[in-house]
Design a protein around this motif. Structure first.
Motif, PDB file in Angstrom:
ATOM      1  N   PRO A   1    -108.025 -64.542 -20.108  1.00  0.00           N
ATOM      2  CA  PRO A   1    -109.241 -64.995 -19.398  1.00  0.00           C
ATOM      3  C   PRO A   1    -109.923 -63.850 -18.648  1.00  0.00           C
ATOM      4  CG  PRO A   1    -107.259 -65.741 -18.250  1.00  0.00           C
ATOM      5  CD  PRO A   1    -106.785 -65.044 -19.495  1.00  0.00           C
ATOM      6  N   ALA A   2    -111.235 -63.746 -18.795  1.00  0.00           N
ATOM      7  CA  ALA A   2    -111.988 -62.719 -18.049  1.00  0.00           C
ATOM      8  C   ALA A   2    -112.147 -63.190 -16.606  1.00  0.00           C
ATOM      9  CB  ALA A   2    -113.353 -62.519 -18.678  1.00  0.00           C
ATOM     10  N   TYR A   3    -112.370 -64.496 -16.459  1.00  0.00           N
ATOM     11  CA  TYR A   3    -112.524 -65.120 -15.136  1.00  0.00           C
ATOM     12  C   TYR A   3    -112.584 -66.627 -15.333  1.00  0.00           C
ATOM     13  CZ  TYR A   3    -117.452 -65.217 -16.682  1.00  0.00           C
ATOM     14  OH  TYR A   3    -118.603 -65.411 -17.408  1.00  0.00           O
ATOM     15  N   LEU A   4    -112.474 -67.360 -14.233  1.00  0.00           N
ATOM     16  CA  LEU A   4    -112.734 -68.805 -14.254  1.00  0.00           C
ATOM     17  C   LEU A   4    -113.951 -69.073 -13.381  1.00  0.00           C
ATOM     18  CD1 LEU A   4    -111.789 -71.768 -14.999  1.00  0.00           C
ATOM     19  CD2 LEU A   4    -110.819 -71.830 -12.703  1.00  0.00           C
ATOM     20  N   HIS A   5    -114.913 -69.805 -13.933  1.00  0.00           N
ATOM     21  CA  HIS A   5    -116.146 -70.128 -13.194  1.00  0.00           C
ATOM     22  C   HIS A   5    -116.153 -71.610 -12.823  1.00  0.00           C
ATOM     23  CE1 HIS A   5    -120.358 -71.375 -12.701  1.00  0.00           C
ATOM     24  NE2 HIS A   5    -120.631 -70.134 -12.390  1.00  0.00           N
ATOM     25  N   ILE A   6    -116.407 -71.873 -11.538  1.00  0.00           N
ATOM     26  CA  ILE A   6    -116.569 -73.272 -11.107  1.00  0.00           C
ATOM     27  C   ILE A   6    -117.908 -73.438 -10.370  1.00  0.00           C
ATOM     28  CG2 ILE A   6    -114.059 -73.661 -10.849  1.00  0.00           C
ATOM     29  CD1 ILE A   6    -114.539 -73.606  -7.764  1.00  0.00           C
ATOM     30  N   THR A   7    -118.369 -74.668 -10.306  1.00  0.00           N
ATOM     31  CA  THR A   7    -119.542 -75.010  -9.498  1.00  0.00           C
ATOM     32  C   THR A   7    -118.980 -75.821  -8.332  1.00  0.00           C
ATOM     33  OG1 THR A   7    -120.731 -75.233 -11.590  1.00  0.00           O
ATOM     34  CG2 THR A   7    -121.860 -76.037  -9.603  1.00  0.00           C
ATOM     35  N   SER A   8    -118.937 -75.230  -7.148  1.00  0.00           N
ATOM     36  CA  SER A   8    -118.167 -75.862  -6.066  1.00  0.00           C
ATOM     37  C   SER A   8    -118.754 -77.202  -5.623  1.00  0.00           C
ATOM     38  CB  SER A   8    -118.051 -74.914  -4.873  1.00  0.00           C
ATOM     39  OG  SER A   8    -119.333 -74.596  -4.400  1.00  0.00           O
ATOM     40  N   ASN A   9    -120.070 -77.338  -5.736  1.00  0.00           N
ATOM     41  CA  ASN A   9    -120.708 -78.620  -5.398  1.00  0.00           C
ATOM     42  C   ASN A   9    -121.753 -78.934  -6.469  1.00  0.00           C
ATOM     43  OD1 ASN A   9    -121.278 -80.795  -3.244  1.00  0.00           O
ATOM     44  ND2 ASN A   9    -123.309 -79.968  -3.687  1.00  0.00           N
ATOM     45  N   ASN A  10    -121.656 -80.136  -7.010  1.00  0.00           N
ATOM     46  CA  ASN A  10    -122.542 -80.512  -8.108  1.00  0.00           C
ATOM     47  C   ASN A  10    -123.711 -81.318  -7.555  1.00  0.00           C
ATOM     48  OD1 ASN A  10    -120.908 -79.460 -10.495  1.00  0.00           O
ATOM     49  ND2 ASN A  10    -119.430 -80.522  -9.202  1.00  0.00           N
ATOM     50  N   THR A  11    -124.790 -80.602  -7.328  1.00  0.00           N
ATOM     51  CA  THR A  11    -125.978 -81.095  -6.627  1.00  0.00           C
ATOM     52  C   THR A  11    -126.556 -82.365  -7.258  1.00  0.00           C
ATOM     53  OG1 THR A  11    -126.409 -78.709  -6.582  1.00  0.00           O
ATOM     54  CG2 THR A  11    -128.035 -80.109  -5.542  1.00  0.00           C
ATOM     55  N   ILE A  12    -126.481 -82.444  -8.585  1.00  0.00           N
ATOM     56  CA  ILE A  12    -127.129 -83.559  -9.288  1.00  0.00           C
ATOM     57  C   ILE A  12    -126.231 -84.796  -9.287  1.00  0.00           C
ATOM     58  CG2 ILE A  12    -128.002 -84.321 -11.543  1.00  0.00           C
ATOM     59  CD1 ILE A  12    -128.887 -81.380 -12.010  1.00  0.00           C
ATOM     60  N   PHE A  13    -124.933 -84.591  -9.570  1.00  0.00           N
ATOM     61  CA  PHE A  13    -124.016 -85.733  -9.701  1.00  0.00           C
ATOM     62  C   PHE A  13    -123.356 -86.130  -8.377  1.00  0.00           C
ATOM     63  CE2 PHE A  13    -124.690 -84.114 -13.892  1.00  0.00           C
ATOM     64  CZ  PHE A  13    -124.819 -85.263 -14.639  1.00  0.00           C
ATOM     65  N   GLY A  14    -123.434 -85.242  -7.377  1.00  0.00           N
ATOM     66  CA  GLY A  14    -122.885 -85.589  -6.059  1.00  0.00           C
ATOM     67  C   GLY A  14    -121.376 -85.508  -5.994  1.00  0.00           C
ATOM     68  N   THR A  15    -120.814 -84.503  -6.655  1.00  0.00           N
ATOM     69  CA  THR A  15    -119.363 -84.290  -6.534  1.00  0.00           C
ATOM     70  C   THR A  15    -119.099 -82.874  -6.009  1.00  0.00           C
ATOM     71  OG1 THR A  15    -119.155 -83.482  -8.803  1.00  0.00           O
ATOM     72  CG2 THR A  15    -118.810 -85.848  -8.459  1.00  0.00           C
ATOM     73  N   GLN A  16    -117.905 -82.703  -5.440  1.00  0.00           N
ATOM     74  CA  GLN A  16    -117.591 -81.423  -4.785  1.00  0.00           C
ATOM     75  C   GLN A  16    -116.092 -81.132  -4.932  1.00  0.00           C
ATOM     76  OE1 GLN A  16    -118.385 -81.604  -0.535  1.00  0.00           O
ATOM     77  NE2 GLN A  16    -118.862 -79.411  -0.449  1.00  0.00           N
TER      78      GLN A  16
END
Ligand SMILES: Cc1ncc(COP(=O)(O)O)c(C=O)c1O
Length: 360
Positions: free
Chosen positions: A140-155
């Motif tokens: 793996p080069a890296y792991l990418h996450i989206t810490s807060n999902n603005t559209i779906f309302g999850t974090q």
């Protein structure tokens, strides 16, 4: 002036005190006879504004000295490309956790650069939660996450557990500075400013210096993180006014008592709205699973399209702004970033209760 309650998803509410300070200084910044917008980006005055923002952010977020803080443009969307261009090498695979539309977009850009792998996804469940486990690819080069999902309302509630050598990269556009996070769990954090940090125009990047050694020399100059790190983000003209506004917002956060205090208020604000949803006998429904609910974007639906329209119409007449859900998923969304006062959330909670009562 018309009193409104701003729940926009971004650009979003700014602290009133910040807008007032900017207004007071607009024509004559610290007796310079110039507006901040008219200062040279090479002037001592501007330099001290930018340095102040950097020092404040470092203190507020506890950013260790082996991290650089960069100011870029192009929004989080440009970071979707910059991350793989800088860190996805031949023979390596970029890993992505898919938790919503923004992580899909980030993955789409990485695919243009090299090999990618979906380490986890909640797409099949309409992105209603943060996946519990993840599976990394080989090399793996890296792991990418989206810490807060603005559209779906999850974090994300916690940082994913990773082998020590795998860099963790996070799009924190919609929850940076809203809660305390262990910065040293991450190799790179990026965030467009227009939700929790200030107006649009500047993207903050917090990056471990060690990771910068991997940036290839043959990248376009303005897409190479090294360009920003080596030149204090002054290789070209930075978005000076946005960075000035960022520095005022950071002062405001410090005046509130810092990130821990802000986090406590944010939790109280979110709990207020989730309580109305949960105690409404399914009149309001939150599509996000309880264990993944966001403290920044509270999403909810009403029993029918007709009622949703009526709710939004009456809300708008009562001064509530920005409550429509994202055009991709509809419904309603209250974005309650740092600058949205608790009192405005109380007003919204009451409005939601009254709307429900009047319907019955
Ligand atoms: C989590 C997240 N990532 C990325 C973006 C895109 O940001 P920008 O418009 O700054 O490119 C947004 C915008 O709302 C977002 O919420």
């Amino acid at each position: 002036m018309k009193q409104v309650f701003n729940f926009n998803a971004g650009p979003a509410a700014l602290p009133k005190e910040v807008l007032q300070k900017a207004q007071a200084e607009l024509l004559n910044y610290q007796d310079s006879g110039l507006s901040v917008m008219e200062l040279s980006h090479r002037s001592k005055q501007y330099e001290s504004i930018q340095n102040h923002a950097t020092e404040r952010l470092r203190t507020l977020m506890n950013i260790p000295d082996d991290y650089d803080i960069l100011y870029m443009q192009g929004g989080a969307s440009l970071q979707f490309s910059a991350v793989p261009m800088n860190f996805l090498k031949e023979g390596k695979t970029a890993n992505y956790c898919l938790t919503g539309s923004w992580s899909e977009k980030a993955l789409k850009e990485a695919k243009k650069v090299g090999s990618t792998h979906i380490a986890s996804s909640s797409k099949e469940a309409n992105y209603s939660h943060i996946p519990e486990s993840l599976e990394l690819s080989d090399n793996p080069a890296y792991l990418h996450i989206t810490s807060n999902n603005t559209i779906f309302g999850t974090q994300w509630r916690t940082t994913p557990d990773l082998p020590a050598k795998v860099p963790l990269i996070a799009d924190m556009s919609s929850d940076i500075l809203s809660r305390s996070i262990p910065v040293d769990d991450y190799s790179l954090i990026y965030a467009g400013a227009q939700k929790n940090l200030g107006p649009s125009g500047v993207t903050v990047v917090i990056v471990k210096k060690e990771l910068l050694e991997r940036c290839p020399d043959n990248l376009p100059t303005m897409l190479n993180y090294q360009t920003y790190a080596k030149n204090s983000s002054l290789y070209n003209t930075p978005p000076t006014f946005s960075i000035y506004m960022l520095s005022l917002v950071l002062d405001w956060v410090a005046d509130q008592g810092g990130v821990e205090q802000i986090e406590a208020i944010n939790t109280e604000k979110a709990n207020l709205l989730y309580h109305v949803i949960d105690s409404s006998d399914n009149f309001y429904k939150g599509p996000a699973r309880n264990d993944s609910r966001s403290n920044m974007n509270v999403t909810f639906t009403l029993p029918s399209e007709m009622l949703t329209k009526k709710f939004l119409q009456q809300a708008s007449e009562s001064g509530f702004v920005g409550l429509s859900g994202h055009r991709l998923i509809g419904g309603c969304r209250a974005s309650i970033y740092n600058a949205v006062p608790l009192a405005h959330c109380e007003k919204l909670a009451q409005f939601m209760k009254d709307f429900h009562t009047n319907f019955m």
